[in-house]
Design an enzyme around this catalytic site. Sequence first.
Site, mmCIF file in Angstrom:
data_model
loop_
_atom_site.group_PDB
_atom_site.id
_atom_site.type_symbol
_atom_site.label_atom_id
_atom_site.label_comp_id
_atom_site.label_asym_id
_atom_site.label_seq_id
_atom_site.Cartn_x
_atom_site.Cartn_y
_atom_site.Cartn_z
ATOM 1 N N ARG A 239 0.752 -1.145 0.015
ATOM 2 C CA ARG A 239 0.049 -0.113 -0.072
ATOM 3 C C ARG A 239 0.968 1.257 -0.008
ATOM 4 O O ARG A 239 2.027 1.102 0.441
ATOM 5 C CB ARG A 239 -0.798 0.035 1.245
ATOM 6 C CG ARG A 239 -1.961 -1.342 1.415
ATOM 7 C CD ARG A 239 -2.729 -1.015 2.708
ATOM 8 N NE ARG A 239 -3.552 -2.158 2.644
ATOM 9 C CZ ARG A 239 -3.300 -3.152 3.614
ATOM 10 N NH1 ARG A 239 -2.149 -3.609 3.947
ATOM 11 N NH2 ARG A 239 -4.344 -4.582 3.494
ATOM 12 N N LYS A 264 -2.078 -2.017 7.500
ATOM 13 C CA LYS A 264 -3.569 -1.816 7.815
ATOM 14 C C LYS A 264 -3.988 -2.554 8.872
ATOM 15 O O LYS A 264 -3.715 -3.845 8.756
ATOM 16 C CB LYS A 264 -4.313 -1.892 6.526
ATOM 17 C CG LYS A 264 -5.854 -1.686 6.646
ATOM 18 C CD LYS A 264 -6.694 -1.710 5.248
ATOM 19 C CE LYS A 264 -8.003 -1.038 5.398
ATOM 20 N NZ LYS A 264 -8.754 -1.279 4.129
ATOM 21 N N HIS A 328 -2.338 1.815 -5.848
ATOM 22 C CA HIS A 328 -2.940 0.528 -5.427
ATOM 23 C C HIS A 328 -3.232 -0.234 -6.399
ATOM 24 O O HIS A 328 -3.489 -1.411 -6.487
ATOM 25 C CB HIS A 328 -4.297 0.945 -4.913
ATOM 26 C CG HIS A 328 -4.779 0.147 -3.631
ATOM 27 N ND1 HIS A 328 -3.978 0.301 -2.583
ATOM 28 C CD2 HIS A 328 -5.656 -0.649 -3.400
ATOM 29 C CE1 HIS A 328 -4.499 -0.791 -1.477
ATOM 30 N NE2 HIS A 328 -5.748 -1.411 -2.260
ATOM 31 N N ARG A 331 -0.346 -2.610 -6.699
ATOM 32 C CA ARG A 331 -0.819 -3.892 -5.647
ATOM 33 C C ARG A 331 -1.580 -4.848 -5.906
ATOM 34 O O ARG A 331 -1.522 -6.214 -6.155
ATOM 35 C CB ARG A 331 -1.361 -3.060 -4.274
ATOM 36 C CG ARG A 331 -1.750 -4.163 -3.018
ATOM 37 C CD ARG A 331 -1.954 -3.160 -2.154
ATOM 38 N NE ARG A 331 -2.958 -4.099 -1.162
ATOM 39 C CZ ARG A 331 -2.551 -4.815 -0.040
ATOM 40 N NH1 ARG A 331 -1.176 -5.066 0.275
ATOM 41 N NH2 ARG A 331 -3.178 -5.452 0.855
ATOM 42 N N HIS A 354 -4.199 -9.157 4.420
ATOM 43 C CA HIS A 354 -5.510 -9.207 4.538
ATOM 44 C C HIS A 354 -6.014 -9.963 5.697
ATOM 45 O O HIS A 354 -5.373 -11.066 6.063
ATOM 46 C CB HIS A 354 -6.060 -10.181 3.215
ATOM 47 C CG HIS A 354 -6.083 -9.166 2.167
ATOM 48 N ND1 HIS A 354 -6.388 -9.434 0.717
ATOM 49 C CD2 HIS A 354 -6.092 -7.728 1.856
ATOM 50 C CE1 HIS A 354 -6.166 -8.637 -0.263
ATOM 51 N NE2 HIS A 354 -5.878 -7.647 0.370
ATOM 52 N N TYR A 363 -9.443 -11.529 -6.316
ATOM 53 C CA TYR A 363 -8.542 -11.415 -7.524
ATOM 54 C C TYR A 363 -9.001 -12.589 -8.282
ATOM 55 O O TYR A 363 -8.411 -12.521 -9.445
ATOM 56 C CB TYR A 363 -7.253 -11.598 -6.942
ATOM 57 C CG TYR A 363 -6.743 -10.486 -6.088
ATOM 58 C CD1 TYR A 363 -6.679 -9.003 -6.970
ATOM 59 C CD2 TYR A 363 -6.706 -10.357 -4.713
ATOM 60 C CE1 TYR A 363 -6.262 -7.778 -6.167
ATOM 61 C CE2 TYR A 363 -6.313 -8.972 -4.137
ATOM 62 C CZ TYR A 363 -6.261 -7.902 -4.588
ATOM 63 O OH TYR A 363 -6.004 -6.717 -4.099
#
Length: 383
Positions: A239, A264, A328, A331, A354, A363
């Site tokens: 990120r 995150k 992003h 990414r 995640h 994805y």
Amino acid sequence: MKGQGHPKQVTLKHLYIENQKMIGLLFYPDKIIQALVKQLPNVKWSTQYEMAFIPNNDKNLNLIFDTFKGVCWVNCSHFFPNKPINISNEELSVDSFRKRKPKAGWRYCPEDFYQKLEIRKYALNTAKIYIQLFEKFINHFPEKENLMDLNEYKIRNYLQTLVQSGKSDSYVNQSINAIKFYYEVVHEMPNRFYSIERPIKTESLPRVLSQEQVFRIIDNTHNLKHRCIVSLLYSAGLRRGELIDLKLEDVISDRMLLRVNNGKGRKDRYTLLSESILADLRKYYKRYKPLKYLFEGVSGEKYSASSVGKIVVRSARKAKIIQRVTPHMLRHSFATHLLENGIDLRQIQSLLGHNTLRTTEIYTHVAVRGMNKIKNPLDLRKT
């Protein structure tokens, strides 16, 4: 009721009625529970919330547990705060907001709002968003109106004005988060506004680039420092904020890993370090001699997020990529290309940081592995 498959339970809710904090008692119709509720001191019924309630104090709270002990389950999941305080070592200060000069006709966040953000060590970007959106919320109402008197009806009307003015679902959701933070975290009334509806989440697919497009972008980034930035965004699946937070010691060359600190959700993780980018990083280090952060500004401070965005946009334009490219997207492309090359979804989840596999599964909808082998029915037409 038991016959209808409902478990015997009383769910505690936070209510604010006649300028007083109340304990709401929500339960399915049951003669035993109803009889016990009637025995509670000063119990009343709220037509608005469709539940019984009593004054919120320690004595009444203990009495509720004693009254229903052995009879039914007292569900407190909506009553007590369960979100842990962030454990990051980095302290948050919102003094820049606290020390603003008063502006006529504008209500600033109350001091306890600032204090709770600092105590719980919210990320600075999150804190900024909460402050800005909460101030827009409170300035929607007359200055004389007590914030604790605002009810769900008024909050719904405010949210409706956001929707009608064309605000995005993300903006509305963040506004709800800021509002709930004040009432549920600052004033310790979790789930007080439990019936505020959020916009239905749009299941939009991530925008990705082909590997050939990514390589063109990197090849058209001629400045060494900028090329390292673009290459790391893609090759490590970073990120933008994670990239500019990288410190010199986070490049672990002997294990070919990058350490991402406080990603995150305040999570640390390891991700991939490319051999080709390591060679460029060594050249970059000798030329620029950063002291603390891997990428630093002119005065040695952390590199700015906006500068990273401009680098990517400029390089993509030079590479003649028609669509607007963001950091992003690199990414997203990293994750998609790994999936197309047969890397296990759980490994990709770990590299991206995640929380759940469900987030990573998005994805699978954009990866073309196997899809390009399908013969299009139009091409089956005989010539």
